[in-house]
Design a protein around this motif. Sequence first.
Motif, PDB file in Angstrom:
ATOM      1  N   PRO A 128       0.798  -1.230   0.000  1.00 49.14           N
ATOM      2  CA  PRO A 128       0.000   0.000   0.000  1.00 49.14           C
ATOM      3  C   PRO A 128       0.828   1.276   0.000  1.00 49.14           C
ATOM      4  O   PRO A 128       0.518   2.217  -0.727  1.00 49.14           O
ATOM      5  N   SER A 129       1.899   1.327   0.789  1.00 50.30           N
ATOM      6  CA  SER A 129       2.700   2.552   0.865  1.00 50.30           C
ATOM      7  C   SER A 129       3.529   2.788  -0.392  1.00 50.30           C
ATOM      8  O   SER A 129       4.044   3.885  -0.598  1.00 50.30           O
ATOM      9  N   HIS A 130       3.654   1.771  -1.245  1.00 48.32           N
ATOM     10  CA  HIS A 130       4.432   1.904  -2.479  1.00 48.32           C
ATOM     11  C   HIS A 130       3.555   1.732  -3.718  1.00 48.32           C
ATOM     12  O   HIS A 130       4.077   1.545  -4.825  1.00 48.32           O
TER      13      HIS A 130
ATOM     14  N   ARG B  49      -4.198  -2.329  -6.825  1.00 44.39           N
ATOM     15  CA  ARG B  49      -4.660  -3.398  -7.703  1.00 44.39           C
ATOM     16  C   ARG B  49      -3.658  -4.552  -7.649  1.00 44.39           C
ATOM     17  O   ARG B  49      -2.570  -4.421  -7.090  1.00 44.39           O
ATOM     18  N   ALA B  50      -4.048  -5.682  -8.239  1.00 45.57           N
ATOM     19  CA  ALA B  50      -3.196  -6.874  -8.196  1.00 45.57           C
ATOM     20  C   ALA B  50      -1.860  -6.625  -8.879  1.00 45.57           C
ATOM     21  O   ALA B  50      -1.750  -5.826  -9.817  1.00 45.57           O
TER      22      ALA B  50
ATOM     23  N   VAL C 135      -2.162  -9.664  -2.796  1.00 41.03           N
ATOM     24  CA  VAL C 135      -2.936  -9.545  -4.042  1.00 41.03           C
ATOM     25  C   VAL C 135      -2.076  -9.891  -5.260  1.00 41.03           C
ATOM     26  O   VAL C 135      -1.862  -9.085  -6.164  1.00 41.03           O
ATOM     27  N   VAL C 136      -1.597 -11.116  -5.236  1.00 42.08           N
ATOM     28  CA  VAL C 136      -0.783 -11.686  -6.317  1.00 42.08           C
ATOM     29  C   VAL C 136      -1.504 -12.946  -6.788  1.00 42.08           C
ATOM     30  O   VAL C 136      -2.093 -13.665  -5.960  1.00 42.08           O
TER      31      VAL C 136
ATOM     32  N   TYR D 265     -15.279  -4.144   0.702  1.00 42.90           N
ATOM     33  CA  TYR D 265     -14.579  -5.342   1.156  1.00 42.90           C
ATOM     34  C   TYR D 265     -13.669  -5.835   0.033  1.00 42.90           C
ATOM     35  O   TYR D 265     -14.118  -5.985  -1.111  1.00 42.90           O
ATOM     36  N   PRO D 266     -12.397  -6.087   0.326  1.00 45.96           N
ATOM     37  CA  PRO D 266     -11.507  -6.589  -0.723  1.00 45.96           C
ATOM     38  C   PRO D 266     -11.946  -7.969  -1.205  1.00 45.96           C
ATOM     39  O   PRO D 266     -12.649  -8.702  -0.503  1.00 45.96           O
ATOM     40  N   ARG D 267     -11.518  -8.325  -2.397  1.00 40.26           N
ATOM     41  CA  ARG D 267     -11.903  -9.599  -3.014  1.00 40.26           C
ATOM     42  C   ARG D 267     -11.560 -10.790  -2.110  1.00 40.26           C
ATOM     43  O   ARG D 267     -12.308 -11.771  -2.026  1.00 40.26           O
TER      44      ARG D 267
END
Length: 265
Positions: free
Chosen positions: A122-124, A132-133, A163-164, A207-209
């Motif tokens: 998130p910070s990068h 996103r993925a 998220v990979v 809500y995230p996937r």
Amino acid sequence: MGKQVRPTVYDLLAMKGKRQLSMLRVVSLEEAEAAEAAGIDLISVPPALLCNPRFRDAAPGRFAIPGGEYGQSGATTDEILRWAVKMRAASADAVYCAASLQTIRRLRDEHIPVCGHTGLIPSHATWTGGFRAVGKSAATAVLVYKQVKDLEAAGAFSAEIEVVPAEVATAISERTSMLMISMGAGGGCDAQYLFSEDVLGLNRGHYPRHAKVYRKLAAEYDRIQAERIAAFREYAADIESGAYPEERHRVPMDAEELKTFLTRL
């Protein structure tokens, strides 16, 4: 039954490939205590919670990793090192660090266990196109693999892979000695990681996937808030009408003592 001894880094690495570990982000003593009672293996905690004197009473057997609030992206290696030493002194079992490889090596040199981060960081996120993925193309999947191997070489014992694609994360996990913690990266890593607010249904936004809701406590909190407001309104109405305080709420006084007091006034 004696107090459970929490696992060490050595213990966790010995479990790699043998069973999936569970990990939760908890943000309160109540959630930490619930994670302890439920047997969650690892917990991510805000530094302030870790420093609460009651934290280890609530979660004596949980492997705790603080991080997320400290502005590591703009901090110097020395600042992060001082923070990490403070966290270890407060009973952290490891620290989360998304700073440079140089910083991770410095922490490693001081024998501070580090959990790194790869994939969607998130910070990068600006470098990988936002929230996103990451790793959906062969080129970006190779980039994630390189990041993991760099973290391993720098001395991190673990890394969150976020998220990979599951196939990519599984292949990478099989090719590193680090404990790989999946957040939305499939079941082929060494641990699964979710936030308590998602598990408990407290998240009122998107809500995230990868999230799975096991309870819907937001509705329960709404009900409790409505009851709280109703109680406050009834209290205010009782004051206005004179219904509160009643005789039973008052301190009694002997009639003769009261008469003497009023005479003296």
